[in-house]
Design a protein around this motif. Structure first.
Motif, PDB file in Angstrom:
ATOM      1  N   ASP A 123      -0.096-132.964  29.094  1.00  0.00           N
ATOM      2  CA  ASP A 123       0.619-134.132  28.579  1.00  0.00           C
ATOM      3  C   ASP A 123      -0.023-135.395  29.133  1.00  0.00           C
ATOM      4  N   ILE A 124      -0.100-136.422  28.304  1.00  0.00           N
ATOM      5  CA  ILE A 124      -0.562-137.737  28.729  1.00  0.00           C
ATOM      6  C   ILE A 124       0.676-138.492  29.194  1.00  0.00           C
ATOM      7  N   VAL A 126      -2.289-144.646  33.250  1.00  0.00           N
ATOM      8  CA  VAL A 126      -2.166-143.462  32.413  1.00  0.00           C
ATOM      9  C   VAL A 126      -2.977-142.321  33.009  1.00  0.00           C
ATOM     10  N   THR A 170      -3.210-137.574  33.106  1.00  0.00           N
ATOM     11  CA  THR A 170      -2.989-136.305  32.424  1.00  0.00           C
ATOM     12  C   THR A 170      -2.423-135.297  33.408  1.00  0.00           C
ATOM     13  N   ASP A 204     -12.379-145.218  31.930  1.00  0.00           N
ATOM     14  CA  ASP A 204     -12.792-145.189  30.524  1.00  0.00           C
ATOM     15  C   ASP A 204     -14.008-144.300  30.275  1.00  0.00           C
ATOM     16  N   LEU A 242       3.677-140.028  27.067  1.00  0.00           N
ATOM     17  CA  LEU A 242       3.238-140.917  25.994  1.00  0.00           C
ATOM     18  C   LEU A 242       3.054-140.099  24.724  1.00  0.00           C
ATOM     19  N   HIS A 243       3.495-140.640  23.605  1.00  0.00           N
ATOM     20  CA  HIS A 243       3.418-139.948  22.317  1.00  0.00           C
ATOM     21  C   HIS A 243       2.430-140.682  21.418  1.00  0.00           C
ATOM     22  N   TYR A 244       1.559-139.920  20.800  1.00  0.00           N
ATOM     23  CA  TYR A 244       0.543-140.494  19.928  1.00  0.00           C
ATOM     24  C   TYR A 244       0.777-140.145  18.468  1.00  0.00           C
ATOM     25  N   HIS A 245       1.986-139.712  18.142  1.00  0.00           N
ATOM     26  CA  HIS A 245       2.325-139.399  16.759  1.00  0.00           C
ATOM     27  C   HIS A 245       3.758-139.838  16.506  1.00  0.00           C
TER      28      HIS A 245
END
Length: 72
Positions: free
Chosen positions: A9-10, A27, A29, A46, A64-67
């Motif tokens: 999960d991020i 941020v 992982t 980065d 964090l959700h990317y969708h």
């Protein structure tokens, strides 16, 4: 806060940890589940170079959700 974290999960820190040079909003992982509600989180720059790895409690993190998430 959230015991639904899982491997890879991020997540973002929700509090400052100046003793570890980590600050709210950074941020990372989840790379290991150490105990109930305790996670090993890896922080990378980065270019993919790890700059910190820290055991953190669930109440110090948010996923964090990317969708798009459906409303409950």
């Amino acid at each position: 806060m959230n015991s639904q974290f899982k491997m890879l999960d991020i997540v973002a820190l929700i509090e400052d940890l100046p003793e570890h040079n980590l600050f709210r909003g950074q941020v990372g992982t989840i790379v290991e589940i150490l105990a109930p509600d305790v996670y090993e989180v890896e922080f990378c720059d980065d270019e993919g170079q790890m700059y910190a790895m820290q055991a953190l409690r669930a109440d110090q993190l948010m996923v964090l959700h990317y969708h798009l998430l459906k409303a409950a």
